[in-house]
Each structure stands twice: as structure tokens, then as C-alpha cells.
Write a protein that holds these residues in place. Structure first.
Motif, short mmCIF file in Angstrom:
data_model
loop_
_atom_site.label_atom_id
_atom_site.label_comp_id
_atom_site.label_asym_id
_atom_site.label_seq_id
_atom_site.Cartn_x
_atom_site.Cartn_y
_atom_site.Cartn_z
N ARG A 1 -2.02 10.30 5.08
CA ARG A 1 -2.21 9.21 4.52
C ARG A 1 -2.76 8.01 5.29
O ARG A 1 -2.99 6.91 4.51
CB ARG A 1 -0.88 9.00 3.72
CG ARG A 1 -0.24 9.95 3.05
CD ARG A 1 -1.52 10.78 1.96
NE ARG A 1 -1.90 9.76 0.86
CZ ARG A 1 -3.03 9.48 0.34
NH1 ARG A 1 -3.87 10.72 0.58
NH2 ARG A 1 -3.50 8.59 -0.46
N VAL B 1 8.66 6.85 0.38
CA VAL B 1 8.23 5.57 0.36
C VAL B 1 9.69 4.57 0.98
O VAL B 1 9.61 3.99 1.85
CB VAL B 1 8.05 4.75 -0.83
CG1 VAL B 1 7.95 3.48 -1.27
CG2 VAL B 1 6.72 5.42 -1.56
N VAL C 1 4.46 8.47 -2.73
CA VAL C 1 5.56 8.48 -3.86
C VAL C 1 6.03 9.87 -4.28
O VAL C 1 7.22 10.20 -4.20
CB VAL C 1 5.02 7.56 -5.02
CG1 VAL C 1 6.17 7.92 -6.21
CG2 VAL C 1 4.80 6.31 -4.82
N GLU C 2 5.16 10.90 -4.58
CA GLU C 2 5.27 12.17 -4.69
C GLU C 2 6.25 12.91 -3.84
O GLU C 2 7.38 13.89 -4.09
CB GLU C 2 3.85 12.91 -5.00
CG GLU C 2 4.43 14.17 -5.49
CD GLU C 2 3.14 14.94 -5.66
OE1 GLU C 2 3.02 16.25 -6.16
OE2 GLU C 2 1.81 14.59 -5.49
N ARG C 3 6.00 12.56 -2.52
CA ARG C 3 6.72 13.12 -1.22
C ARG C 3 8.06 12.58 -1.14
O ARG C 3 8.58 12.99 -0.33
CB ARG C 3 5.72 13.36 -0.26
CG ARG C 3 4.79 14.20 -0.34
CD ARG C 3 3.76 14.07 0.79
NE ARG C 3 2.54 15.12 0.84
CZ ARG C 3 1.29 15.21 1.41
NH1 ARG C 3 1.33 14.26 2.71
NH2 ARG C 3 0.56 16.09 1.28
N ASP C 4 8.37 11.32 -1.70
CA ASP C 4 9.52 10.57 -1.64
C ASP C 4 9.57 10.26 -0.18
O ASP C 4 10.75 10.09 0.41
CB ASP C 4 10.99 11.70 -2.13
CG ASP C 4 12.00 10.63 -2.21
OD1 ASP C 4 11.85 9.51 -2.55
OD2 ASP C 4 13.17 11.28 -1.92
N LYS D 1 0.85 -1.25 0.13
CA LYS D 1 -0.05 -0.03 0.06
C LYS D 1 0.93 1.16 -0.04
O LYS D 1 0.56 2.47 -0.49
CB LYS D 1 -1.17 0.07 1.06
CG LYS D 1 -1.96 -0.90 1.07
CD LYS D 1 -3.13 -0.93 2.28
CE LYS D 1 -4.00 -1.89 2.50
NZ LYS D 1 -4.88 -2.00 3.62
N ARG E 1 3.92 1.42 -1.07
CA ARG E 1 4.56 1.77 -2.29
C ARG E 1 3.68 2.18 -3.64
O ARG E 1 4.07 2.86 -4.62
CB ARG E 1 5.40 0.29 -2.80
CG ARG E 1 6.34 -0.04 -1.98
CD ARG E 1 6.93 -1.52 -2.17
NE ARG E 1 8.09 -1.67 -1.38
CZ ARG E 1 8.56 -3.05 -1.14
NH1 ARG E 1 7.84 -3.88 -1.67
NH2 ARG E 1 9.80 -3.04 -0.62
N ALA E 2 2.23 1.72 -3.34
CA ALA E 2 1.30 2.17 -4.57
C ALA E 2 0.70 3.68 -4.26
O ALA E 2 -0.27 4.10 -4.80
CB ALA E 2 0.17 1.17 -4.50
N ASP E 3 1.15 4.06 -3.01
CA ASP E 3 0.37 5.59 -2.65
C ASP E 3 1.05 6.67 -3.30
O ASP E 3 2.12 6.91 -3.30
CB ASP E 3 0.43 5.81 -1.11
CG ASP E 3 -0.33 6.88 -0.47
OD1 ASP E 3 -0.15 8.23 -0.99
OD2 ASP E 3 -1.43 6.86 0.04
N GLU E 4 0.42 7.25 -4.23
CA GLU E 4 0.97 8.24 -5.10
C GLU E 4 1.13 9.35 -4.36
O GLU E 4 2.37 10.04 -4.79
CB GLU E 4 -0.21 8.59 -6.16
CG GLU E 4 -0.58 7.54 -7.38
CD GLU E 4 -1.80 7.92 -8.17
OE1 GLU E 4 -1.99 9.29 -8.17
OE2 GLU E 4 -2.22 7.17 -9.10
N VAL E 5 0.64 9.80 -3.29
CA VAL E 5 1.00 10.74 -2.37
C VAL E 5 2.17 10.83 -1.76
O VAL E 5 3.27 11.51 -1.83
CB VAL E 5 -0.10 11.39 -1.53
CG1 VAL E 5 0.45 12.50 -0.71
CG2 VAL E 5 -1.28 11.74 -2.08
#
Length: 380
Positions: free
Chosen positions: A310, A205, A200-203, A192, A194-198
Motif C-alpha cells: 500500500r 490502521v 482498514v479491511e486488514r485491521d 491517508k 485511515r482512509a485506505d480501504e485495504v
């Protein structure tokens, strides 16, 4: 016939004069050493200058020298306490917390009480009011500062015992601390994240993955720099924490939360591979291992807030960054490691809740890293 001397602890006639736009009130006070010294105060009117001088004279004896007395006001004792902690080299974050407790709560509400008047009943009522109006954290900080202040008074012979020791503990009613992620849920949780776009965008992960592997505190991970990572030996050295300092922003503090926080942590193989790949991407752009997307120093408080935003989407509404640290401790405990091994890996000052052993060894257990690697392999 000679005029009798002014008794010790008293003062003579107050004289006033206008000096520019203000009034000056002046007198001579006879101190406990037998010497009379001039004391003066200024204000916008003659009456106010006199009132200010009389108020100052109430505590002028306690304000001189190093001696503490039963009559020393708590506001002077608080300032002495802060000076002592600054001289002892306490961390910036700790000093900021202490100053806040003193200036926002203790001096406004208790400052005019003397050390002798600081009874358990007075202090309990004060802490109860702070807890009700400002919350658990503020009350706990005030209790800690008061304990230090009045402990100083005891050591200096001003009072016979520390009244704070007789107070109720500050508890957080109805609220539990952060909890570990159940080990059988880790694969789904990592997926979950790794799949969370927010995230990922905030670096965020790889920061989460790192904390789940090594159990570092968020402030420790945010301060990690590449010179502290030995990719050949497969270890990371905890040498600083990130803290926010008023008027300075986020800085790297070159020591940790406790005396045992400084440590060398062996890295699981998957974590080491992640760091090698990360260094290839950002290593030449910044010395920070986990900077913000703009390559700036990451604020631990901001990182915690971003995760809180999140956690509902991740399906863990009580999740905090400290949950990762507890998850590592749970995994190592389930694998049979001793409290000493776990404490060394996490940098705990105490091996467990039931043991109070000071940990002086500075290198974490290799077995802990190997066990964490076994857990990580199941997350692939």
C-alpha cells in the motif's frame, strides 16, 4: 618379532564385508591419545564403502572430544558453533538464521577447509560470491557466523587470530535504509492511512497508529497481549516478540531482540484511548491486541508485506514498518530529549549512533510519552 604399532594419526588395513544389502568397510585408527579404535562406514558397494571410510578418516580425529585444532574442518567447527549457540539460549529466529547460513552457504562452499586454511583471502572471495549471488542479507549473516566460528577457534587455541576481522564490511551499495516520515507530513500521512480501504479491511490502521506513537518494533507490536497493557496506569510492557518458527508457524518468543528490549512504555493519552476502545471491541475474543482480522497471531513479515503493498498508494514508496520507529526517534530528538531518554523509550541497546552505552534501565521516560501526545494532538 612383534609387529610395529600403527603410528598415531594413521590406520591399518581396511577390511570389507557384505552386510545385508550394503557393504561395510572397517579399520582401526590410532588416535592422538595412543589408543586404537575401530572405525567403519557403510555404502551400496564395496568400493563406495571404502571411499566413504577413507574420507571419514580424514576428519575423525577432529570429530572427537572438545579440542579444536588447526586441522579441524570448518564443517565440524560450524556444527560446534551451532551447538554452543543453542546451549546459550539464543532466540529461535537467530538460530534459524545461523543454521541457514551454515547449511546453505558455509558448509557447501567452505566445509572442507581447515581452520588454519580459512585465510582472509579465502573468506573474502567466499563472501563476495555470496553477496553477488544471494544478496546483502545472506552475505552479512555468513560473515557474522564465520566470525563466531573462528572466534571459537581462537579461544580454543586452534588459530592465533580471527581472520574475519580483516575482511571488508558488508555494505548495501546504492540502497538506503528506511527513513522517518517528515514530521510536518504526519497529519496527511495518518489521514491517508485511515482512509485506505485495504488497510482498514486488514485491521492495520490502529497497528500503524500504535507504532507511530510508541516506536515499538513490528514483531513487538504483533506479540502484544492485553495482560501486558495496564490501562489504569497508562503503560504497555514489551514482554515478547512474534517470530515465525519452521514447522511451527508464528509463535510468541518471551524475550526481545536485545537485552534492553524488555521495557515498560508510558502511553500517550490518544494511544491509551484507542487501546481502551479496541479492548472493548476485541478484548473478550482474543488476548492479542493486534491480531489478524480472523483473530489469529499476526505474522510480522506479513504485516510488513501488507504495508509494502500500500505504500505507493499512500505516496511513500520507500515506507517500511521501521519508518515508524525512526519517526518517533526523530520527533523525540527534535523535541530536545537526550539520547538516553530516546533509547529508554525505544528499547535501544545504544543511546545513539555516536554513543555506545549499555542501557539497563527498563522503564521509558514519561516525558517522551507526553511529547508524543503533543504530536498526536496535531493529527486530529
Amino acid at each position: 618379532m612383534a609387529r610395529p604399532r600403527t603410528p598415531i594419526g594413521s590406520y591399518g588395513e581396511i577390511h570389507t564385508a557384505q552386510v545385508g544389502s550394503k557393504w561395510r568397510a572397517r579399520t582401526r585408527y590410532r588416535f592422538s591419545d595412543g589408543k586404537s579404535r575401530q572405525v567403519e562406514r557403510f555404502d551400496v558397494s564395496e568400493a563406495k564403502a571404502k571411499a566413504k571410510l577413507r574420507e571419514a578418516l580424514k576428519g575423525v580425529e577432529e570429530g572427537r572430544g572438545s579440542e579444536l585444532k588447526p586441522s579441524t574442518p570448518l564443517k565440524l567447527l560450524a556444527n560446534r558453533f551451532l551447538e554452543e549457540k543453542e546451549g546459550a539460549g539464543r532466540s529461535t529466529g537467530t538460530l534459524t538464521t545461523y543454521r541457514s547460513a551454515v547449511k546453505m552457504h558455509i558448509i557447501p562452499k567452505l566445509g572442507d577447509l581447515s581452520a588454519a586454511e580459512a585465510t582472509p583471502a579465502q573468506l573474502q572471495a567466499f563472501l563476495s560470491a555470496v553477496h553477488k549471488q544471494h544478496g546483502h542479507g545472506a552475505a552479512k549473516n555468513c560473515r557474522s557466523v564465520l566470525s563466531g566460528m573462528l572466534g571459537m577457534a581462537v579461544r580454543n587455541g586452534a588459530i592465533p587470530r580471527n581472520p574475519v576481522k580483516e575482511l571488508d564490511l558488508i555494505t548495501r551499495a546504492g540502497k538506503r535504509g528506511s527513513e522517518a516520515i517528515p514530521l510536518d507530513e504526519l497529519p496527511a500521512f495518518i489521514a491517508k492511512v485511515r482512509a485506505d480501504e485495504v488497510l482498514v479491511e486488514r485491521d492495520m490502521v490502529e497497528l500503524v497508529e500504535f507504532m507511530l506513537a510508541v516506536g515499538w518494533r513490528i514483531a513487538e507490536a504483533c506479540a502484544l497481549e492485553w495482560p501486558s497493557v495496564d490501562l489504569e496506569k497508562g503503560v504497555a510492557r514489551m514482554e515478547a516478540i512474534a517470530v515465525r518458527v519452521p514447522k511451527q508457524g508464528v509463535v510468541r518468543q518471551p524475550f526481545g531482540k536485545t537485552s534492553t528490549a524488555w521495557r515498560t512504555t508510558p502511553l500517550p493519552a490518544d494511544t491509551l484511548r484507542m487501546l481502551k476502545a479496541r479492548k472493548e471491541r476485541v478484548g473478550e475474543l482474543t488476548p492479542l491486541v493486534f491480531p489478524t482480522p480472523l483473530l489469529r497471531q499476526r505474522d510480522p513479515s506479513n504485516a510488513q508485506r501488507e504495508l509494502r503493498e500500500r505504500r505507493e498508494a499512500l505516496g511513500y514508496p520507500e515506507l517500511t514498518t521501521h519508518s515508524f520507529r525512526k519517526t518517533v526517534a526523530t520527533a523525540l530528538d527534535a523535541a530536545g530529549l537526550s539520547p538516553r531518554d530516546i533509547a529508554e523509550y525505544l528499547g535501544h541497546q545504544n543511546p545513539s549512533l555516536t554513543m555506545d552505552v549499555y542501557m539497563s534501565k527498563q522503564s521509558g521516560s514519561r516525558r517522551a510519552a507526553d511529547l508524543m501526545q503533543e504530536h498526536l494532538e496535531r493529527l486530529r
